[in-house]
Design a protein around this motif. Structure first.
Motif, mmCIF file in Angstrom:
data_model
loop_
_atom_site.group_PDB
_atom_site.id
_atom_site.type_symbol
_atom_site.label_atom_id
_atom_site.label_comp_id
_atom_site.label_asym_id
_atom_site.label_seq_id
_atom_site.Cartn_x
_atom_site.Cartn_y
_atom_site.Cartn_z
ATOM 1 N N ILE A 1 39.942 45.029 34.910
ATOM 2 C CA ILE A 1 41.193 45.213 35.839
ATOM 3 C C ILE A 1 42.497 45.051 34.855
ATOM 4 C CG2 ILE A 1 42.694 43.606 37.310
ATOM 5 C CD1 ILE A 1 40.071 42.425 38.372
ATOM 6 N N CYS A 2 42.623 44.294 34.003
ATOM 7 C CA CYS A 2 43.743 44.414 32.865
ATOM 8 C C CYS A 2 43.786 45.749 32.242
ATOM 9 C CB CYS A 2 43.143 43.167 31.810
ATOM 10 S SG CYS A 2 44.969 43.189 30.552
ATOM 11 N N HIS A 3 42.915 46.375 31.982
ATOM 12 C CA HIS A 3 42.872 47.635 31.408
ATOM 13 C C HIS A 3 43.524 48.786 32.429
ATOM 14 C CE1 HIS A 3 41.223 51.798 30.936
ATOM 15 N NE2 HIS A 3 41.556 51.694 29.670
ATOM 16 N N ASP A 4 43.080 48.610 33.646
ATOM 17 C CA ASP A 4 43.597 49.556 34.690
ATOM 18 C C ASP A 4 45.196 49.287 34.875
ATOM 19 O OD1 ASP A 4 41.143 50.631 34.625
ATOM 20 O OD2 ASP A 4 40.582 49.623 36.497
ATOM 21 N N VAL A 5 45.558 47.979 35.088
ATOM 22 C CA VAL A 5 46.926 47.621 35.152
ATOM 23 C C VAL A 5 47.831 48.209 33.885
ATOM 24 C CG1 VAL A 5 48.802 45.632 35.104
ATOM 25 C CG2 VAL A 5 46.475 45.614 36.551
#
Length: 489
Positions: free
Chosen positions: A342-346
């Motif tokens: 999720i952090c990567h996609d954000v």
């Protein structure tokens, strides 16, 4: 020492270019100032107009605890209008610099003192409290300034004020000036302007030099670069100057800041101390991690002290600790792999120059967790009628829990009309649109428009986005997306 506060939002603050408050708006602000324990309220300038006098009379009729004053020049006509408004006292403003005495008033120093003394006598003969304010005091000869003050005190002035009218003091010169006035026998106040961004610093230095009263405006509004910021001064006294105190209810500071911002239409910059939207917002991963472990690591005060709440901001500087805290607020428990994804996609979205909203995060999290939300509200039809001789009108059909609902609304423009057609429905009750931002993603008249909004219901705030070639559709879709999010929560 307990510091007294004279708030001049309703007089000097209203002199902000483009600001004109109605009588009702002034009354609401005055009541709030009184509620949070402001000592003195300068309600306006009675000489200005009949409407101004009506506003002052409305405030003086409220039996507030605060002392109510009006601005007045050292002229009988000004003072008579103050008396007619039934104020407790006057802020009697007398120029003391050679520049003002000779070039503005075309008079002499001796005549100026006579004018000042006669005005104080007239005020006292009519039962008024007098605070004599020396205009342009910071550019005045100190011996002459003291002569004006001593004369005013001999004639019954209750307080005197040093005005840095064009904001040319520095903290050092402010301290030095007030230190030279310590032999005065009445309270001394300080009135600073912010032309060099030093109004708050100069005010605090004046307290160190011997002042016992400060003049402020809410949000620092006022002519040119504004006045001393009420919220910054009060909180600084509370947190940084332990030898001083005020009676202000500090936890109400944010509420009165928003009240004045709404009434005046003066935008509060996001990075403004204490009351700006970013004042307690954290994006950096290092900062968020520290805040979660101990808020004192990156906050000089708790947001609750001034009626605020902490926020963790989504973006490429964000770390997993702040992100996880945000997800947990929504009741989403993720494992380490899911959190990292999720952090990567954000960050990938932020690297493209996008503002990452709550809705974006929700979609990203749902994709990673494979959650599908069914929106309760869907836009079915939207029709707009607008023109140079037509009141903008919108009709809308939405599907809410499989039920068709039709409604219409009018507004100042087509977007306003479209949103109003939704806001009047019971579904949207108690939901406030608190921020609306538009960006053109591409160039040309057929550009895609990115609308980002913030909605609030109670203590919950969410962001939402709508992207269309049509700004009206984009706005409505963003609004509905945000409401769906609030309904899910």
């Amino acid at each position: 020492m307990n510091i007294k506060i004279l708030d001049t939002t309703l007089r000097d603050g209203e002199q902000t270019p483009g600001v004109s408050l109605t009588s009702l708006e002034k009354l609401r602000i005055a009541r709030k100032l009184d509620e949070i324990n402001v000592d003195y309220i300068e309600a306006g300038s009675a000489i200005t107009s009949e409407g101004e006098r009506d506003s002052i009379k409305e405030i003086t009729s409220q039996d507030l605890n605060a002392e109510i004053l009006s601005f007045a020049r050292p002229l009988t006509v000004d003072i008579d209008y103050c008396i007619d408004c039934d104020v407790d006292g006057v802020n009697l403003v007398v120029p003391t610099s050679d520049l003002h005495i000779h070039d503005k008033l075309n008079t002499t120093s001796d005549k100026l003192i006579d004018l000042s003394n006669n005005a104080v006598d007239y005020c006292k003969d009519h039962g008024l409290i007098v605070e004599l304010s020396a205009e342009d005091a910071s550019r005045s000869d100190v011996d002459f300034l003291k002569s004006v003050f001593f004369n005013a005190i001999d004639h019954g002035a209750d307080r005197v004020c040093v005005c840095d009218t064009v904001g040319i003091l520095t903290p050092d010169t402010s301290f030095e000036l007030f230190s030279k006035l310590n032999d005065l026998t009445v309270p001394i106040s300080v009135h600073c302007h912010n032309d060099f961004g030093l109004a708050v610093a100069n005010t605090l230095a004046a307290l160190k030099g011997g002042a016992s009263e400060i003049h402020t405006t809410i949000n620092g509004i006022g002519e040119r670069a504004g006045n001393t910021s009420f919220e910054e001064c009060v909180v600084s006294i509370n947190r940084l100057l332990p030898e001083f105190s005020t009676d202000i209810k500090i936890n109400e500071i944010y509420n009165i800041s928003k009240l004045v911002a709404r009434a005046t239409g003066v935008y509060i910059q996001p990075n403004k101390a204490i009351v700006g939207e970013n004042a307690f917002a954290h994006e950096s991963g290092i900062h968020a991690d520290g805040i979660i472990k101990n808020s004192a690591t990156y906050e000089a005060m708790t947001p609750e002290l001034v009626g605020r709440q902490r926020k963790f901001i989504l973006g490429k500087h964000m770390g997993t600790h702040g992100l996880n805290s945000k997800l947990q607020e929504w009741g989403l428990n993720v494992d380490e792999d899911q959190l990292n994804q999720i952090c990567h996609d954000v960050k990938e979205l932020a690297d493209k120059g996008k503002t990452v909203t709550d809705v974006d995060l929700q979609v990203i999290a749902d994709n990673v967790l494979q959650i599908n939300h069914e929106d309760r509200i869907k836009l079915d039809e939207l029709t707009i009628v607008s023109g140079n001789k037509v009141m903008p009108t919108a009709s809308v059909k939405i599907i809410f829990d499989d039920e068709e609902i039709l409604n219409a609304g009018v507004g100042l423009g087509p977007v306003d009309a479209a949103i109003n057609s939704l806001k009047s429905l019971d579904i949207f009750k108690d939901i406030d649109l608190i921020e609306y931002h538009v960006d053109s993603i591409t160039g040309g008249t057929d550009a895609f428009i990115d609308v980002i909004i913030k909605l609030q219901k109670g203590g919950k705030v969410v962001s939402a986005r709508g992207t269309e070639a049509d700004i009206i559709n984009a706005s409505v879709k963003a609004y509905i997306a945000g409401v769906n999010r609030l309904l899910r929560d």
